[in-house]
Design an enzyme around this catalytic site. Structure first.
Site, PDB file in Angstrom:
ATOM      1  N   ASP A   7       0.920  -1.297  -0.020  1.00 21.92           N
ATOM      2  CA  ASP A   7       0.017  -0.015  -0.042  1.00 21.92           C
ATOM      3  C   ASP A   7       0.905   1.151  -0.034  1.00 21.92           C
ATOM      4  O   ASP A   7       1.576   1.228   0.589  1.00 21.92           O
ATOM      5  CB  ASP A   7      -0.800  -0.007   1.244  1.00 21.92           C
ATOM      6  CG  ASP A   7      -1.861   1.208   1.342  1.00 21.92           C
ATOM      7  OD1 ASP A   7      -2.911   1.129   0.875  1.00 21.92           O
ATOM      8  OD2 ASP A   7      -1.475   2.181   1.956  1.00 21.92           O
ATOM      9  N   ASN A  15      -2.813  13.070  -4.749  1.00 24.57           N
ATOM     10  CA  ASN A  15      -4.083  13.335  -5.070  1.00 24.57           C
ATOM     11  C   ASN A  15      -4.500  14.748  -4.770  1.00 24.57           C
ATOM     12  O   ASN A  15      -5.138  15.315  -5.337  1.00 24.57           O
ATOM     13  CB  ASN A  15      -5.189  12.193  -4.824  1.00 24.57           C
ATOM     14  CG  ASN A  15      -5.063  11.179  -5.822  1.00 24.57           C
ATOM     15  OD1 ASN A  15      -4.707  11.466  -6.959  1.00 24.57           O
ATOM     16  ND2 ASN A  15      -5.423  10.085  -5.465  1.00 24.57           N
ATOM     17  N   HIS A  20      -5.856  14.404  -9.356  1.00 23.95           N
ATOM     18  CA  HIS A  20      -5.953  12.832  -9.690  1.00 23.95           C
ATOM     19  C   HIS A  20      -5.259  12.552 -10.960  1.00 23.95           C
ATOM     20  O   HIS A  20      -4.990  11.560 -11.215  1.00 23.95           O
ATOM     21  CB  HIS A  20      -7.239  12.405  -9.833  1.00 23.95           C
ATOM     22  CG  HIS A  20      -8.190  12.432  -8.546  1.00 23.95           C
ATOM     23  ND1 HIS A  20      -8.095  11.274  -7.571  1.00 23.95           N
ATOM     24  CD2 HIS A  20      -8.926  13.333  -8.104  1.00 23.95           C
ATOM     25  CE1 HIS A  20      -8.738  11.609  -6.481  1.00 23.95           C
ATOM     26  NE2 HIS A  20      -9.340  12.999  -6.789  1.00 23.95           N
ATOM     27  N   ASP A  50      -4.436   2.548  -4.727  1.00 29.08           N
ATOM     28  CA  ASP A  50      -2.795   2.395  -4.672  1.00 29.08           C
ATOM     29  C   ASP A  50      -2.575   1.275  -3.781  1.00 29.08           C
ATOM     30  O   ASP A  50      -1.396   1.088  -3.308  1.00 29.08           O
ATOM     31  CB  ASP A  50      -2.567   3.826  -3.750  1.00 29.08           C
ATOM     32  CG  ASP A  50      -3.011   3.864  -2.332  1.00 29.08           C
ATOM     33  OD1 ASP A  50      -3.811   2.977  -2.101  1.00 29.08           O
ATOM     34  OD2 ASP A  50      -2.613   4.276  -1.603  1.00 29.08           O
ATOM     35  N   ARG A  67      15.232 -10.516  -0.432  1.00 33.66           N
ATOM     36  CA  ARG A  67      15.756  -9.655  -1.672  1.00 33.66           C
ATOM     37  C   ARG A  67      14.873  -8.662  -2.291  1.00 33.66           C
ATOM     38  O   ARG A  67      15.010  -7.570  -2.386  1.00 33.66           O
ATOM     39  CB  ARG A  67      16.572 -10.491  -2.607  1.00 33.66           C
ATOM     40  CG  ARG A  67      17.972 -11.150  -2.300  1.00 33.66           C
ATOM     41  CD  ARG A  67      18.657 -11.578  -3.357  1.00 33.66           C
ATOM     42  NE  ARG A  67      17.831 -12.916  -3.901  1.00 33.66           N
ATOM     43  CZ  ARG A  67      18.199 -14.029  -3.492  1.00 33.66           C
ATOM     44  NH1 ARG A  67      19.146 -14.261  -2.468  1.00 33.66           N
ATOM     45  NH2 ARG A  67      17.426 -15.044  -4.228  1.00 33.66           N
TER      46      ARG A  67
END
Length: 242
Positions: A7, A15, A20, A50, A67
């Protein structure tokens, strides 16, 4: 099977500040970067808004997961150039593992989602592995959120006033209004319920309530100044200045 749930941290600010259209370009840039970072046999998906998920097969030692996680966090540590604007966003990552496919896909996704929220609340810009104890914490947080929402609606959050003392002369020249909340018989620390109010939008009701009470109290103290704290989250509300 390893599931990473990402996230973006700070995407809402992009935004709000740039619009937007810039946010959409940022999502496309993030998607392109993630596509280059994930292993060839991994599945990358945008879950919505997102949020992204990555699922892949890995060895039991966790080296591949380590990794990839470090590569992702390093990727988000750099600013994104979007036209003539620069956006700085991070990422909170939740990790869930299904050993030998023992965990169903839906449960794997849920666990990674829970771990992602824990990473976000732990300070953002980090990765955390799912643990079953996180479910208890999440349930407790939801219960506290509902209790706080009801307390604000009922006017059960108190306001106390901390004196502000002038160094020269040591006379009281003002007070600072502070919110205090007792849930049941236990006081809840402000550094617990204020961030909760900010994250859930409750601050939009709590802030004006504290402001109103402090102003009413100030009428009784014409010789004192009254300081009232304002959360940065309140400035996102277009009606706040009024």
């Amino acid at each position: 099977v390893v599931m990473l749930y990402l996230d973006l941290d700070g995407f809402k600010d992009v935004n709000d500040f740039y619009g937007h259209a810039v946010g959409d370009r940022l999502i496309r840039g993030v998607s392109a970067g993630l596509s280059r970072l994930v292993p060839e046999d991994a599945m990358l998906a945008r879950i919505g808004g997102d949020e992204f998920a990555i699922v892949f097969l890995a060895g039991s030692d966790g080296a591949e997961t380590e990794r990839l996680t470090h590569a992702l966090l390093d990727f988000f540590a750099e600013p994104f150039a979007i036209g003539d604007r620069v956006a700085i966003v991070g990422a909170s990552i939740g990790i869930a593992v299904s050993h030998h496919g023992a965990v169903a896909g839906e449960e794997l996704l849920r666990g990674a989602d829970v771990a992602m929220y824990r990473a976000k609340h732990a300070g953002r810009g980090r990765a955390m592995h799912y643990e079953t104890l996180m479910d208890d914490d999440r349930d407790a947080r939801r219960e506290m959120e509902e209790a706080l929402r009801m307390a604000v609606a009922r006017g059960e959050v108190d306001v106390v006033y901390q004196p502000i003392v002038r160094a020269r002369g040591r006379d009281i020249c003002g007070v600072e209004a502070l919110a205090r909340w007792t849930h049941g018989t236990q006081p809840v620390p402000p550094d617990v319920f204020i961030p909760l109010a900010e994250a859930t939008g409750i601050i939009d009701a709590l802030g004006p309530m504290i402001l109103k009470r402090a102003c009413e109290a100030a009428r009784q103290w014409p010789d004192l100044g009254v300081s009232i704290n304002v959360s940065p989250a309140q400035f996102r509300n277009p009606y706040f200045p009024d």
